[in-house]
Write an enzyme that holds these catalytic residues in place. Structure first.
Site, PDB file in Angstrom:
ATOM      1  CB  SER A  65      18.431  -5.877  70.827  1.00 23.60           C
ATOM      2  OG  SER A  65      19.819  -5.773  71.052  1.00 23.60           O
TER       3      SER A  65
HETATM    4  N1  SAH Z   1      22.851  -4.797  67.506  1.00 26.06           N
HETATM    5  C1  SAH Z   1      22.670  -6.232  67.509  1.00 26.06           C
HETATM    6  C2  SAH Z   1      22.576  -6.802  68.920  1.00 26.06           C
HETATM    7  C3  SAH Z   1      23.848  -7.313  69.266  1.00 26.06           C
HETATM    8  S1  SAH Z   1      24.127  -8.174  70.763  1.00 26.06           S
HETATM    9  C4  SAH Z   1      21.487  -6.661  66.685  1.00 26.06           C
HETATM   10  O1  SAH Z   1      20.756  -5.792  66.203  1.00 26.06           O
HETATM   11  O2  SAH Z   1      21.310  -7.854  66.500  1.00 26.06           O
HETATM   12  C5  SAH Z   1      25.735  -7.473  71.102  1.00 26.06           C
HETATM   13  C6  SAH Z   1      26.814  -7.737  70.071  1.00 26.06           C
HETATM   14  O3  SAH Z   1      27.960  -7.000  70.465  1.00 26.06           O
HETATM   15  C7  SAH Z   1      27.230  -9.187  69.966  1.00 26.06           C
HETATM   16  O4  SAH Z   1      27.153  -9.602  68.634  1.00 26.06           O
HETATM   17  C8  SAH Z   1      28.673  -9.172  70.457  1.00 26.06           C
HETATM   18  O5  SAH Z   1      29.502 -10.136  69.846  1.00 26.06           O
HETATM   19  C9  SAH Z   1      29.114  -7.757  70.113  1.00 26.06           C
HETATM   20  N2  SAH Z   1      30.247  -7.228  70.853  1.00 26.06           N
HETATM   21  C10 SAH Z   1      30.580  -7.457  72.149  1.00 26.06           C
HETATM   22  N3  SAH Z   1      31.692  -6.779  72.478  1.00 26.06           N
HETATM   23  C11 SAH Z   1      32.079  -6.093  71.374  1.00 26.06           C
HETATM   24  C12 SAH Z   1      33.188  -5.237  71.085  1.00 26.06           C
HETATM   25  N4  SAH Z   1      34.117  -4.949  72.003  1.00 26.06           N
HETATM   26  N5  SAH Z   1      33.261  -4.705  69.834  1.00 26.06           N
HETATM   27  C13 SAH Z   1      32.324  -4.994  68.889  1.00 26.06           C
HETATM   28  N6  SAH Z   1      31.282  -5.827  69.106  1.00 26.06           N
HETATM   29  C14 SAH Z   1      31.160  -6.375  70.332  1.00 26.06           C
END
Ligand code: SAH
Length: 216
Positions: A65
């Site tokens: 993000s």
């Molecule tokens: N917090 C992260 C940003 C992540 S982007 C950081 O600091 O880098 C969103 C993430 O959510 C992705 O890695 C994606 O694979 C995950 N994601 C999507 N759906 C999800 C679910 N149902 N359960 C857990 N993770 C999920």
């Protein structure tokens, strides 16, 4: 492992100043973000971009993000030391590390196996130790509930009911809600009686939350 040198620290300080100028006020959030070496979460080819206020690809079609977004969500969480926080969407692990620097105990879930493995290998190397889980964050972690705070870092079409159930009275859940192209950041405060008070904030764009049929 790439080091955190003088130059990185300088770039990070400038990033933090820019977040303050953009309206982030919680000094605990800014202090934590000033400590986490964001360049260590990006592939080395993106190193020079690590301290720009931008999102970046982290593989498996996912992104780390934008710093402003991390700061914004962290501020809404009103984190206090020792709180138990559940994060949905570990991704690069950067958001988890910011929460750890704020003194929280962090539980984080990632739906994509490859990313989960990659981040699980990286974080201990840079001395961050959240409790990491591979699975569907929509269901939360009933075995470790309740949580003081819950943060969802992927776009949710609706508010996951199991997560609201796993929030303590007095707790806060922060989630971007809406279709894949644009979401509204929403905070849900659960009061002592267990009632939910909903507040809408600014709009953001996250990658969608994956359902049960996500590919690994
Ligand atoms: N917090 C992260 C940003 C992540 S982007 C950081 O600091 O880098 C969103 C993430 O959510 C992705 O890695 C994606 O694979 C995950 N994601 C999507 N759906 C999800 C679910 N149902 N359960 C857990 N993770 C999920």
């Amino acid at each position: 492992m790439e080091q955190d040198n003088y130059r990185h620290k300088g770039l990070r300080k400038r990033l933090i100043d820019s977040l303050r100028e953009k309206g982030i006020k919680d000094e605990n959030v800014l202090r934590a973000m000033n400590k986490v070496p964001r360049h260590l979460f990006l592939d080395s080819s993106f190193l020079e971009f690590a301290y720009q206020d931008k999102a970046f690809p982290i593989g498996s079609g996912q992104t780390i993000s934008q710093p402003y977004t991390v700061a914004y969500q962290s501020e809404l969480l009103q984190v206090k030391p020792e709180e138990k926080i559940l994060e949905i969407g570990t991704g690069s692990g950067y958001q988890s590390c910011v929460l750890l620097e704020m003194g929280a105990k962090v539980y984080t879930i990632e739906r994509q196996k490859h990313l989960y493995e990659k981040t699980k290998a990286l974080l201990p190397q840079i001395r961050y130790f959240p409790k990491m889980f591979y699975g569907d964050g929509y269901k939360g972690l009933p075995a470790f509930a309740p949580f003081d705070k819950i943060i969802i870092t992927a776009a949710a079409a609706d508010i996951p009911k199991p997560l609201l159930d796993q929030l303590k009275p007095g707790g806060i859940l922060v989630v971007p809600v809406g279709p894949p192209d644009l979401q509204v950041m929403v905070t849900l405060h659960k009061n002592k009686e267990g009632e939910i008070v909903r507040t809408a904030h600014d709009t953001f764009r996250f990658v969608p939350m994956l359902g049960n049929k996500a590919k690994d």
